[in-house]
Scaffold this active site. Sequence first.
Site, mmCIF file in Angstrom:
data_model
loop_
_atom_site.group_PDB
_atom_site.id
_atom_site.type_symbol
_atom_site.label_atom_id
_atom_site.label_comp_id
_atom_site.label_asym_id
_atom_site.label_seq_id
_atom_site.Cartn_x
_atom_site.Cartn_y
_atom_site.Cartn_z
ATOM 1 C CB CYS A 72 11.097 -4.459 3.416
ATOM 2 S SG CYS A 72 10.768 -5.334 1.872
ATOM 3 N N GLY A 107 -0.104 0.246 -4.780
ATOM 4 C CA GLY A 107 -1.413 -0.370 -4.573
ATOM 5 C C GLY A 107 -2.402 0.144 -5.586
ATOM 6 C CB CYS A 133 -0.864 0.073 1.253
ATOM 7 S SG CYS A 133 -2.167 -1.169 1.328
ATOM 8 C CB CYS A 145 10.944 -13.122 0.757
ATOM 9 S SG CYS A 145 11.717 -11.562 0.363
ATOM 10 C CB CYS A 166 13.220 -7.746 6.800
ATOM 11 S SG CYS A 166 12.259 -9.251 6.455
ATOM 12 C CG ASP A 190 12.029 -7.008 -11.154
ATOM 13 O OD1 ASP A 190 11.472 -7.948 -10.588
ATOM 14 O OD2 ASP A 190 11.491 -6.368 -12.080
ATOM 15 C CE1 TYR A 248 9.225 -6.236 -9.385
ATOM 16 C CE2 TYR A 248 7.763 -5.723 -7.556
ATOM 17 C CZ TYR A 248 7.944 -6.081 -8.865
ATOM 18 O OH TYR A 248 6.859 -6.293 -9.672
ATOM 19 C CB SER A 280 11.215 -3.150 -12.002
ATOM 20 O OG SER A 280 10.680 -4.232 -12.698
ATOM 21 C CB CYS A 324 6.520 -11.255 2.236
ATOM 22 S SG CYS A 324 6.501 -9.724 3.197
ATOM 23 C CG ASN A 346 2.973 0.706 3.324
ATOM 24 O OD1 ASN A 346 4.040 1.257 3.161
ATOM 25 N ND2 ASN A 346 2.717 -0.477 2.831
ATOM 26 N N GLY A 347 1.505 -1.927 5.156
ATOM 27 C CA GLY A 347 2.169 -3.010 5.886
ATOM 28 C C GLY A 347 1.177 -4.113 6.160
HETATM 29 S S1 SF4 Z 1 9.993 -11.030 3.783
HETATM 30 FE FE1 SF4 Z 1 10.925 -10.082 1.949
HETATM 31 S S2 SF4 Z 1 9.336 -8.738 1.090
HETATM 32 FE FE2 SF4 Z 1 8.724 -9.261 3.198
HETATM 33 S S3 SF4 Z 1 9.498 -7.583 4.471
HETATM 34 FE FE3 SF4 Z 1 11.081 -9.187 4.487
HETATM 35 S S4 SF4 Z 1 12.436 -8.683 2.748
HETATM 36 FE FE4 SF4 Z 1 10.554 -7.511 2.506
#
Ligand code: SF4
Length: 520
Positions: free
Chosen positions: A267, A55, A28, A472, A469, A377, A273, A314, A413, A130-131
């Site tokens: 993230c 979004g 979002c 994924c 993070c 990407d 991306y 991208s 994710c 957002n999230g």
């Molecule tokens: S799991 Fe991947 S897409 Fe989700 S917040 Fe972590 S790095 Fe980002």
Amino acid sequence: MTDLSINSRNLLAATQPDEVENEPREECGVFGVWAPGEDVAKLTYYGLYALQHRGQEAAGIAVGDGAQVLVFKDLGLVSQVFDEQTLASMIGHVAVGHCRYSTTGSTTWENSQPIFRHTDAGSGVALGHNGNLVNTAELASRARELGLYGPHTTATSDSDVVGALLAHGAADKTLEQAAVELLPTLKGAFCLTFQDESTLYAARDPHGIRPLSLGRLDRGWVVASETAAFDIVGASFVRDIEPGELLAIDSNGVRSTRFAEPTPKLCIFEHVYLARPDSVIHGRSVHSARVDIGRRLAREQPAEGELVIPVPESGTPAAVGFAQESGIPYGQGLMKNAYVGRTFIQPSQTIRQLGIRLKLNPLREVIRGKKLVVVDDSIVRGNTQRALIRMLREAGAVEVHVRIASSPVRWPCFYGIDFASPAELIANGMESEEHMVDGVRQAIGADSLGYISVEGMVEATGEKPSELCAACFDGTYPIELPSETAMGKAVLETMMPASKDAGPDRLAAPNDNVSAVMRP
Ligand code: SF4
């Protein structure tokens, strides 16, 4: 009253071409502005326009004029939801806006944002999120015990639960105090912009998973998911909102409250991306990070080719970096039809069968007879790349070497990005790295395939590895996850079956004349 939401939803589901389904879906975008004397609804409209890539299912704007909060929202793109007349009727000095892709709760008018709730004190609260929260079920149980979800509640998003608890908390205290109490109880990823009649608020989760920044206008302040939204409204970047920070903005200026200790886990996929290349995240230009990823990719995964082409748009910065580092010439071999996946006109069966050609068209005179290095990407399911490589060969490419500017996506994710299910991820479940890469190469029909390493991606972002993070890619989730049954897009629909056949949402029928949600 015309219920456009039903028509919009059905069309949305019916018209997404298959290739669009193969891409990771952004979560979002949020925007907020406090600027007396400015046309805040229009500023928000343009801010959302810049964030549209985050979004595309629904859009909405709330405006406060000191006496009331007015919300207008619907399913569709920002440009489809709002017209000049609607924006002109939204007068005030404070506004929040939202463009939605659903990660919890289905695509309905009721789940579109900003969500709106009355406090018992008679004030209105509008909120955009957002999230994605991971303790939605726990929060919803609390909201239900407090009587905040009745038989007429039809919203089923985590954001609506947050709005309900926030408004409830503000019954006997200020909205700011209510937020400081509520925010530490939310688990997961959240960037919130919310408001009452007079004040703008912005909050970011203690991990800072999603970006959120503060900007300055001549006569006010803005907050946005990405700094690219500042450029379009003429705002200058001030700073990122810190993980665990709540801002309140009104005639007294900007007040900052720390509601939790920061443990940053930005993230990495935002850099790779999700975010616009013209945005700046944590002081690093997204475009520069992606060009750097391309350079590192060329060193880690060199290719024997005659021409580097990006999969637009991208893949473009990484392709530029790859070409710079490898010395192989760069060229545009594919043209993108940027808007075809966004149309609400249902494509005929004949058009659908064109598949990837709906989105990309090869420049045959550039491609013909060449050994191509194609930079993309990411690969999620692989369907898009398979169709793309077939198309490039048909256009005359002699060899197609695919280089991917992110590591293999292997895990889902839970913090706001919608990939395919784990079983559908092409890289999921393959025993060794070598097997995986060769398996994917064969599946997509490439002559060679190479991914950048997780370390390479991390270094290109300029962030500390411990503050990102990358779950994924590496399966290390920074925020503890509850059981599978307590998560997922339909978690509240399962928990609150009574709401499915409910009548009009109480949000659409405000209980006083102070504030209102306008339905098209
Ligand atoms: S799991 Fe991947 S897409 Fe989700 S917040 Fe972590 S790095 Fe980002």
